[in-house]
Design a protein around this motif. Sequence first.
Motif, PDB file in Angstrom:
ATOM      1  N   VAL A  12       0.383   3.267   5.620  1.00 28.20           N
ATOM      2  CA  VAL A  12      -0.007   4.350   4.714  1.00 28.20           C
ATOM      3  C   VAL A  12       1.240   5.029   4.150  1.00 28.20           C
ATOM      4  O   VAL A  12       1.337   5.298   2.949  1.00 28.20           O
ATOM      5  CB  VAL A  12      -0.914   5.363   5.425  1.00 28.20           C
ATOM      6  N   MET A  13       2.214   5.271   5.024  1.00 33.09           N
ATOM      7  CA  MET A  13       3.447   5.908   4.544  1.00 33.09           C
ATOM      8  C   MET A  13       4.197   5.033   3.549  1.00 33.09           C
ATOM      9  O   MET A  13       4.903   5.528   2.673  1.00 33.09           O
ATOM     10  CB  MET A  13       4.361   6.219   5.729  1.00 33.09           C
ATOM     11  N   LEU A  14       4.052   3.717   3.694  1.00 28.81           N
ATOM     12  CA  LEU A  14       4.815   2.790   2.854  1.00 28.81           C
ATOM     13  C   LEU A  14       4.150   2.514   1.510  1.00 28.81           C
ATOM     14  O   LEU A  14       4.734   1.827   0.676  1.00 28.81           O
ATOM     15  CB  LEU A  14       5.039   1.479   3.609  1.00 28.81           C
ATOM     16  N   GLN A  15       2.951   3.066   1.307  1.00 23.37           N
ATOM     17  CA  GLN A  15       2.306   2.862   0.006  1.00 23.37           C
ATOM     18  C   GLN A  15       3.167   3.484  -1.088  1.00 23.37           C
ATOM     19  O   GLN A  15       3.379   4.690  -1.118  1.00 23.37           O
ATOM     20  CB  GLN A  15       0.898   3.492   0.005  1.00 23.37           C
ATOM     21  N   GLN A  16       3.671   2.664  -1.979  1.00 20.74           N
ATOM     22  CA  GLN A  16       4.485   3.131  -3.109  1.00 20.74           C
ATOM     23  C   GLN A  16       5.700   3.926  -2.669  1.00 20.74           C
ATOM     24  O   GLN A  16       6.157   4.835  -3.363  1.00 20.74           O
ATOM     25  CB  GLN A  16       3.630   3.990  -4.056  1.00 20.74           C
ATOM     26  N   THR A  17       6.188   3.634  -1.481  1.00 24.73           N
ATOM     27  CA  THR A  17       7.284   4.422  -0.917  1.00 24.73           C
ATOM     28  C   THR A  17       8.293   3.481  -0.281  1.00 24.73           C
ATOM     29  O   THR A  17       7.909   2.507   0.379  1.00 24.73           O
ATOM     30  CB  THR A  17       6.728   5.398   0.142  1.00 24.73           C
ATOM     31  N   THR A  18       9.576   3.749  -0.470  1.00 21.14           N
ATOM     32  CA  THR A  18      10.596   2.856   0.083  1.00 21.14           C
ATOM     33  C   THR A  18      10.663   3.000   1.607  1.00 21.14           C
ATOM     34  O   THR A  18      10.358   4.045   2.168  1.00 21.14           O
ATOM     35  CB  THR A  18      11.977   3.190  -0.494  1.00 21.14           C
ATOM     36  N   THR A  19      11.089   1.932   2.260  1.00 18.39           N
ATOM     37  CA  THR A  19      11.198   1.950   3.722  1.00 18.39           C
ATOM     38  C   THR A  19      12.199   3.024   4.166  1.00 18.39           C
ATOM     39  O   THR A  19      11.979   3.686   5.176  1.00 18.39           O
ATOM     40  CB  THR A  19      11.653   0.581   4.256  1.00 18.39           C
ATOM     41  N   ALA A  20      13.260   3.210   3.397  1.00 21.25           N
ATOM     42  CA  ALA A  20      14.272   4.205   3.772  1.00 21.25           C
ATOM     43  C   ALA A  20      13.713   5.623   3.737  1.00 21.25           C
ATOM     44  O   ALA A  20      14.056   6.458   4.571  1.00 21.25           O
ATOM     45  CB  ALA A  20      15.480   4.102   2.836  1.00 21.25           C
ATOM     46  N   HIS A  21      12.829   5.878   2.770  1.00 21.90           N
ATOM     47  CA  HIS A  21      12.240   7.211   2.651  1.00 21.90           C
ATOM     48  C   HIS A  21      11.180   7.433   3.731  1.00 21.90           C
ATOM     49  O   HIS A  21      11.065   8.521   4.305  1.00 21.90           O
ATOM     50  CB  HIS A  21      11.623   7.377   1.258  1.00 21.90           C
TER      51      HIS A  21
END
Length: 343
Positions: free
Chosen positions: A42-51
């Motif tokens: 869920v956190m990685l949806q449209q979000t970079t792994t670093a962020h």
Amino acid sequence: MEDRVPAALLEWYDGHARAFPWRIAPGSAERPDPYRVWLSEVMLQQTTTAHAAPYFEKFAARWPTVKALADAPEEAVMAEWAGLGYYSRARNLIACAKAVAERGGFPETEEGLRQLPGLGAYTAAAVAAIAFGEAATVVDANVERVVARLFLIDEPLPGARKAIRAAAEDITPRERPGDFAQAMMDLGATICTTRAPKCLLCPLSAPCLARAQGRQSDLPVKARKKERTGRTGTAFWIERNGQVWLVRRPSKGMLGGMRALPDDGWSSRKDGSENAPIPGAWKAGGVVRHGFTHFDLELGLAIYAGEKFGALGEGEWWPIARIEEAGLPTLFAKAALLAMAVE
DNA sequence: TACCCGTGGTT
DNA sequence: TAACCAAGGGT
């Protein structure tokens, strides 16, 4: 092609898998905790792994189980999500945790997972494959890029999605489907990148049809995006005795459910009214510029410090010294920094 | 289908 | 620097 691709990719993955806090070693006999897989996806949806990574660490430490998350105060979860963006994800995360805790655990099939709030086609397949070993076909932007190049699918997105999914289904293996999905995403993130793909290092360069024609950098073809618009609005910094007045935004729409400074009703569709919530000797505090997905906002800051106020409506006085704990989304965090600098 | 919904890094 | 874009979902 259908047998060679997964074998070559998994062999590559065994030696090149990226390490993440939500991952276990490739080829492991163990299976990762479905809660951690779901939370990370869920956190990685449209979000970079670093962020996403530091957010994952904070959530996993503070709420180690889905039950703990389900029992957490919703305000605390929303505040912890602040800065990660797409806040409907946090609202759905809470709803999903409650539903899963209620039924005593995650559904173990793609179909069952798909029914949960916040789990669409991608996330349901990813959790099913990675956490439960189901041979579900996982299609994200990485997989779309890899598959479009591998099979030379040159129809523009989003029209090409059906063909891409069909091709992805053809190469999804029965064995190690979770590792295969993560391998496809790692390949897309590190080798088969949007710009300047590193074909010389790619385990799939031999069967890649786009590579054979030198067209890899032109795929996938994407439709042009809509033009971004510009909007203006005003936020109000109301201060008294070292405290600032914060409100909670409505659960739907921009920054829904998040703590915020009061504002004049700007949105992606219209400028703000510039009307202050209470009368007073407002002082100009400068301007914050913030880019959202489909528009740019120029947010003027109005400041008013005093002793007595009229009715402010729903909200809370928040200690300015602890403003970072309020969980303001980035736009209002910027505005708060500006206000504190002006004071 | 097309559009809405954040953020920060890269080119 | 303006544009692009990253492990998408909901409506």
